[in-house]
Scaffold this motif. Sequence first.
Motif, mmCIF file in Angstrom:
data_model
loop_
_atom_site.group_PDB
_atom_site.id
_atom_site.type_symbol
_atom_site.label_atom_id
_atom_site.label_comp_id
_atom_site.label_asym_id
_atom_site.label_seq_id
_atom_site.Cartn_x
_atom_site.Cartn_y
_atom_site.Cartn_z
ATOM 1 N N GLY A 1 0.808 -1.212 0.000
ATOM 2 C CA GLY A 1 0.000 0.000 0.000
ATOM 3 C C GLY A 1 0.840 1.260 0.000
ATOM 4 N N LEU A 2 1.938 1.252 0.743
ATOM 5 C CA LEU A 2 2.832 2.407 0.788
ATOM 6 C C LEU A 2 3.405 2.697 -0.605
ATOM 7 N N ILE A 3 3.853 1.656 -1.282
ATOM 8 C CA ILE A 3 4.383 1.839 -2.640
ATOM 9 C C ILE A 3 3.268 2.337 -3.560
ATOM 10 N N GLY A 4 2.091 1.743 -3.416
ATOM 11 C CA GLY A 4 0.947 2.205 -4.201
ATOM 12 C C GLY A 4 0.621 3.660 -3.923
ATOM 13 N N GLY A 5 0.670 4.057 -2.650
ATOM 14 C CA GLY A 5 0.378 5.438 -2.279
ATOM 15 C C GLY A 5 1.375 6.424 -2.859
ATOM 16 N N LEU A 6 2.639 6.035 -2.914
ATOM 17 C CA LEU A 6 3.652 6.929 -3.504
ATOM 18 C C LEU A 6 3.433 7.101 -5.006
ATOM 19 N N VAL A 7 3.185 6.001 -5.701
ATOM 20 C CA VAL A 7 2.931 6.095 -7.148
ATOM 21 C C VAL A 7 1.644 6.896 -7.389
ATOM 22 N N ALA A 8 0.643 6.659 -6.554
ATOM 23 C CA ALA A 8 -0.630 7.369 -6.697
ATOM 24 C C ALA A 8 -0.490 8.862 -6.398
ATOM 25 N N THR A 9 0.405 9.219 -5.488
ATOM 26 C CA THR A 9 0.646 10.635 -5.208
ATOM 27 C C THR A 9 1.198 11.323 -6.448
ATOM 28 N N ALA A 10 2.089 10.644 -7.151
ATOM 29 C CA ALA A 10 2.611 11.202 -8.403
ATOM 30 C C ALA A 10 1.482 11.355 -9.421
ATOM 31 N N ALA A 11 0.626 10.345 -9.538
ATOM 32 C CA ALA A 11 -0.490 10.404 -10.484
ATOM 33 C C ALA A 11 -1.460 11.525 -10.121
ATOM 34 N N LYS A 12 -1.739 11.687 -8.834
ATOM 35 C CA LYS A 12 -2.633 12.750 -8.370
ATOM 36 C C LYS A 12 -2.028 14.118 -8.673
ATOM 37 N N SER A 13 -0.732 14.257 -8.476
ATOM 38 C CA SER A 13 -0.059 15.525 -8.777
ATOM 39 C C SER A 13 -0.182 15.874 -10.262
ATOM 40 N N ILE A 14 -0.033 14.881 -11.119
ATOM 41 C CA ILE A 14 -0.168 15.100 -12.565
ATOM 42 C C ILE A 14 -1.610 15.490 -12.895
ATOM 43 N N ALA A 15 -2.572 14.773 -12.307
ATOM 44 C CA ALA A 15 -3.985 15.083 -12.551
ATOM 45 C C ALA A 15 -4.308 16.513 -12.131
ATOM 46 N N GLU A 16 -3.727 16.965 -11.019
ATOM 47 C CA GLU A 16 -4.000 18.322 -10.539
ATOM 48 C C GLU A 16 -3.317 19.382 -11.405
ATOM 49 N N ARG A 17 -2.277 19.007 -12.138
ATOM 50 C CA ARG A 17 -1.680 19.952 -13.100
ATOM 51 C C ARG A 17 -2.601 20.114 -14.309
ATOM 52 N N VAL A 18 -3.256 19.019 -14.700
ATOM 53 C CA VAL A 18 -4.177 19.054 -15.833
ATOM 54 C C VAL A 18 -5.478 19.762 -15.445
ATOM 55 N N TYR A 19 -5.992 19.466 -14.251
ATOM 56 C CA TYR A 19 -7.266 20.030 -13.773
ATOM 57 C C TYR A 19 -7.051 20.543 -12.351
ATOM 58 N N PRO A 20 -6.402 21.718 -12.217
ATOM 59 C CA PRO A 20 -6.049 22.216 -10.885
ATOM 60 C C PRO A 20 -7.271 22.591 -10.049
#
Length: 162
Positions: free
Chosen positions: A23-42
């Motif tokens: 889950g920790l590894i998943g959370g880190l990868v997901a944090t990167a994905a969330k950051s990218i999503a927020e750049r597209v749709y801030p």
Amino acid sequence: MSETQEERKTGPAKSLLKGMVAGLIGGLVATAAKSIAERVYPPRTHGEPEPPSVLAEKLAGHELTADQKAVAAETIHWGFGALTGAAYGALAEFYPAATAKDGAGFGMALASLTHEGALPAMGLSAPPEQQTTRERTSEMASHAIFGVVTETVRRVVRKVLR
């Protein structure tokens, strides 16, 4: 190490540590994905402060320089993603129903708990009724992405950790 016939039928033996690591590894990868999503749709487009930045200054007890605020906010952002991923991984290990909707439910629940509950209660963001539609939909969308990515990576890592 070979799988037993029982493990093939029921899956790997439950392990809190392995669940948390996955889950920790998943959370880190997901944090990167969330950051990218927020750049597209801030979520915030009018210069509103990010909740991690507000929290960083509250914890410090004084105004931070721009560099200090950026480092502190990123630390909080990534740390929270890792910790929530680890908690999710532990929950998923012993309560598989938590992974419903491929993790999207987890992401939506997390958004509700944080952006509609804890953050406004702590004075780190506006209450939901004062948030813009864009802010609320961006947070929900990016958290749904966070949940799906966390679950996808958690599932893969957990299989590797048999």
